[in-house]
Every structure is written in C-alpha cells, then in structure tokens.
Write an enzyme that holds these catalytic residues in place. Structure first.
Site, PDB file in Angstrom:
ATOM      1  N   ASP A   1      17.284   0.703  29.497  1.00 26.10           N
ATOM      2  CA  ASP A   1      17.260   1.921  28.618  1.00 26.10           C
ATOM      3  C   ASP A   1      18.313   1.638  27.601  1.00 26.10           C
ATOM      4  OD1 ASP A   1      18.145   4.460  27.404  1.00 26.10           O
ATOM      5  OD2 ASP A   1      17.934   5.349  29.634  1.00 26.10           O
TER       6      ASP A   1
ATOM      7  N   ARG B 198      -4.885  12.938  23.377  1.00 24.91           N
ATOM      8  CA  ARG B 198      -3.939  12.785  24.426  1.00 24.91           C
ATOM      9  C   ARG B 198      -3.920  11.309  24.691  1.00 24.91           C
ATOM     10  NH1 ARG B 198      -5.805  12.489  29.093  1.00 24.91           N
ATOM     11  NH2 ARG B 198      -6.926  14.233  29.094  1.00 24.91           N
TER      12      ARG B 198
ATOM     13  N   TYR C  89      21.834   7.194  33.535  1.00 24.00           N
ATOM     14  CA  TYR C  89      21.613   8.605  33.095  1.00 24.00           C
ATOM     15  C   TYR C  89      21.077   9.456  34.358  1.00 24.00           C
ATOM     16  CZ  TYR C  89      19.240  12.500  30.768  1.00 24.00           C
ATOM     17  OH  TYR C  89      18.844  13.769  30.476  1.00 24.00           O
TER      18      TYR C  89
ATOM     19  N   LYS D 221      17.681  11.107  20.753  1.00 25.74           N
ATOM     20  CA  LYS D 221      19.294  10.790  20.474  1.00 25.74           C
ATOM     21  C   LYS D 221      19.248  10.185  19.135  1.00 25.74           C
ATOM     22  CE  LYS D 221      19.529  12.550  24.730  1.00 25.74           C
ATOM     23  NZ  LYS D 221      19.903  11.744  25.917  1.00 25.74           N
TER      24      LYS D 221
HETATM   25  C1  LIG Z   1      19.119  11.603  27.055  1.00 29.13           C
HETATM   26  C2  LIG Z   1      18.966  10.405  27.877  1.00 29.13           C
HETATM   27  C3  LIG Z   1      17.661  10.228  28.613  1.00 29.13           C
HETATM   28  C4  LIG Z   1      16.653  11.177  28.762  1.00 29.13           C
HETATM   29  O1  LIG Z   1      15.852  11.321  27.665  1.00 29.13           O
HETATM   30  P1  LIG Z   1      15.119  12.882  27.272  1.00 29.13           P
HETATM   31  O2  LIG Z   1      14.876  12.497  25.828  1.00 29.13           O
HETATM   32  O3  LIG Z   1      16.389  13.773  27.335  1.00 29.13           O
HETATM   33  O4  LIG Z   1      14.188  13.184  28.258  1.00 29.13           O
HETATM   34  C5  LIG Z   1      17.808   8.877  29.124  1.00 29.13           C
HETATM   35  N1  LIG Z   1      18.605   7.836  28.935  1.00 29.13           N
HETATM   36  C6  LIG Z   1      19.754   8.198  28.273  1.00 29.13           C
HETATM   37  C7  LIG Z   1      20.701   7.008  28.192  1.00 29.13           C
HETATM   38  C8  LIG Z   1      19.942   9.426  27.565  1.00 29.13           C
HETATM   39  O5  LIG Z   1      21.023   9.575  27.077  1.00 29.13           O
END
Ligand SMILES: *Cc1c(COP(=O)(O)O)cnc(C)c1O
Length: 385
Positions: free
Chosen positions: A180, A52, A105, A205
């Site tokens: 982000d 962990r 998001y 993504k």
């Molecule tokens: C999908 C997404 C997230 C969240 O990520 P997860 O892997 O689904 O937890 C955060 N920021 C953006 C811009 C996203 O497209």
C-alpha cells in the site's frame, strides 16, 4: 511523444495522458459519459463495449500512474482505495496466510479479518519494521505465507519497513508481496522497482489531493496478476465514475509541487514539535532520531507529510488540541492541500495497540508559519492546564 522519453516524475505528472497533438485538439482529455458503446459480434481484446469493464476517461490517469510507478502496464483505477485493496487480497487462495502490519490501515485489517471469518484465510499481524520477525512470520511453521502485505510508512504509526529485504524473503517462499503506497506516493517510493508484485493506492489521498473524490488504484507488472485484478474490478463492479477519474487526473497534475511543499512543511513542523515542552512523542521519518529515519533515507525520496503526535496529558489533551485548532481541519483522511488532524482511536475499529492519545497530522501546502502558529497556540491551550 513526451511519454517515450525518460522523463522525471515531476514532468510526467504534467505531460502524461494528454490527447494526441493534432491541430485544434483539446489539451485535456474529455469526460465521456456513456455506459455503453456501439458494438456487435465478437469483441476484440481491448475494445470498449460497456463502461463497467472499461471506459476511456480512466485511461489517461491509469497511464500516468503506471508510468509514475514504472510499471510495464497501466494502473487499474477502482472506485476507492478499499476496492483496490479488496482486489489485491482476492489474490490470496482460501486458507492462505497473509502476513500484514499490525498497524496497517485499519479498514484493510478489518477486510482481511472478514475474509478470514468467511474463507479460512489466516491473518498474521507483525511489526513491519521488525525485519527478523516479519521474515519468520512469512516463512511460517511449515506453512509459508501466500501474501505479505506491506505498508511503509504505516498508517498511523509511521513505522518504516525494509522493503527490499522483505520482498526477498517473501519471494523465497513463493509469497506475493502487495504494498500500500498511499503514504509515500510514487514520488516517494516505487515498490514494483523494489520487487513488489502488487501496489495499491488510496487515490483519495495525495494522488487526487484535494479531498474531493474517493478513488483507488492497483498496479501489477505480471500479466496474470494484472488480469486477475482487472477481472475482480469488473465482476465486483468496483469502478470509478468518469467525472471522478477526470478530477483525479487534474489533481495528479500538481502532485510533485504539492508533495514537495507538504513534505518540507511536515519536516519543519516535526522539528519544532520535537523541541516543544507540550509533546510526549513525535514521529516523522525526517527526524534524525526517529526509528525509521535511516531506512526511509536509504529507500525513499523524501519522508512524507504525515506526523504522529502524542501531546503531554493523554487523551484529554489530544482531544483539547483537536478542539483548539482554527486553521488545521479536524477531520479524517489525509493527503489534501489542507492540513488536517484527528485522534485515531476515536474510531472503535482502530487497532488497539495504536495509543489512545495519538494524533495523526496530515500536513498540507499552506504557509508553514501560519500552520505552526495555529498548532502552537492549540498545544499551549491543550497542555497548559
Ligand atoms: C485512506 C487509506 C486507504 C483506504 O482508501 P479509501 O480511498 O478511503 O477507500 C487505504 N490505505 C491507506 C494507507 C489509506 O490512508
């Protein structure tokens, strides 16, 4: 060693994070499935003792992403993008103000609101492409922000922020800047090099890229910030499984090729959509008259592969379009090799200023003519009646 040379990102994604080149060594790192390690007595910093806290199957991905973002430190892999975002938001002290894009998001905003309800943290929504408004919000009325949260381009509105100007204004009042970077990927922009303190990714993504894992990552150059993010990961247990980490590294190997192809597809499809009579509005930073075009051209490499689309005919036409595509996949998420689309406001938690009829298109790596034919027939079917 290849990692010591100033390699281009397209080479780094392929060459970084490989095992040492000894005779008969494997070319790929192994998956190590072990929750614990032989260990007794004091544990020196960096030594593995429990999975962990740290496990070696994370390291090749963490090193490679760190190199791509030009961080002085490896990335920290998390169990999801939201786990990495939660770690970044935990850097805000109780009662601190967080200035955040109105169209960040949606789950990031939901999490920040939950924190606001529990710890008195204050969320100040802004239009992130309105630099003067963001700077004023960061300076506050006597209480400067503790953190500026940036998404650029935003999900799903595709607003482009002036990242260097916002970083300067935030640092002038002592606020941390978190970016982000999911939409742009480190091939499109490297926020740490623009002065950001924290970068987060939904690895789910583009980085993993095949819609087969849910993972996240956070990066920071500052040792204290890096340590705090890592500590949050360990004590919250927000960790990635070794198999998922290995799959993410395999996906990352083709990031440059995938991004090159999907961006080219997206720019071509956006250009054709802009000329289509069934379209009320299309947003993609590649379009010369898009509000984000000049900024994106100045600060990004490439314009990304997400398109915002509002068909003529409102929600009914948008839903009809989603129902009429045969090749594009109706699904949430983005950044996979396959093209997908969805109407964002179908989710009750999506921000109410996102138009009801907005479709978010994630353009994949298929043949662009096949993608266009399918989209065009769906548009005709949805907007002709
Ligand atoms: C999908 C997404 C997230 C969240 O990520 P997860 O892997 O689904 O937890 C955060 N920021 C953006 C811009 C996203 O497209």
């Amino acid at each position: 060693m290849p990692d010591a040379l100033p390699l281009s990102p397209a080479t780094l994604v392929v060459s970084s994070g490989r095992p040492a080149r000894t005779q008969a060594a494997p070319v790929n790192p192994p998956i190590v499935l072990s929750s614990t390690y032989v260990s007794q007595g004091e544990v020196p910093d960096g030594e593995l003792f429990y999975a962990r806290a740290d496990t070696e199957t994370w390291h090749p991905f963490e090193q490679t992403l760190g190199a791509l973002e030009r961080s002085t430190r490896p990335a920290l892999l998390f169990g999801s993008g939201m786990a990495a975002i939660a770690a970044a938001l935990s850097l805000v002290p109780p009662g601190g103000r967080v200035v955040a894009p109105r169209h960040a998001y949606n789950v990031t905003l939901v999490h920040a609101q939950d924190l606001a309800a529990r710890s008195g943290l204050e969320v100040v929504p802004v239009d992130i492409d309105d630099t003067d408004a963001v700077v004023a919000a960061v300076q506050g009325d006597g209480t400067p922000a503790a953190m500026l949260w940036v998404e650029s381009p935003t999900n799903p509105m595709l607003e482009v922020a002036d990242v260097p100007a916002l970083v300067e204004a935030a640092h002038a009042v002592g606020a941390l800047v978190a970016v982000d970077n999911t939409f742009a990927t480190p091939l499109g922009q490297r926020p740490l090099t623009l002065g950001a303190d924290v970068v987060v990714h939904s690895v789910t993504k583009y980085l993993a890229g095949h819609s087969d894992v849910v993972l996240g990552a956070a990066l920071a150059d500052d040792p204290a910030v890096h340590t705090a993010l890592r500590r949050h990961r360990t004590v919250h247990g927000a960790i990635a499984g070794p198999t998922e980490a290995w799959l993410a590294l395999r996906g990352l190997r083709t990031l440059a090729l995938r991004v090159e192809r999907s961006q080219a597809n997206a720019a071509e499809i956006a250009r054709r959509l802009a000329a289509h009579p069934g379209i009320a509005q299309v947003r993609h930073p590649s379009l010369p008259d898009d509000p984000g075009h000049a900024r994106a051209a100045a600060q990004m490499d490439g314009f990304g592969s997400i398109i915002g689309l509002r068909p003529r005919g409102g929600v009914a036409a948008a839903e009809a379009l989603v129902a009429a595509v045969r090749l594009w996949v109706p699904a949430t998420s983005l950044g996979g090799v396959e093209s997908s689309l969805e109407r964002r406001r179908r989710f009750p938690l999506e921000t109410v200023t996102v138009p009801e009829d907005l479709l978010r298109l994630s353009v994949g790596i298929e043949d662009v003519e096949d993608l266009w034919r399918d989209l065009a027939q769906a548009l005709d079917a949805a907007t002709s009646g």
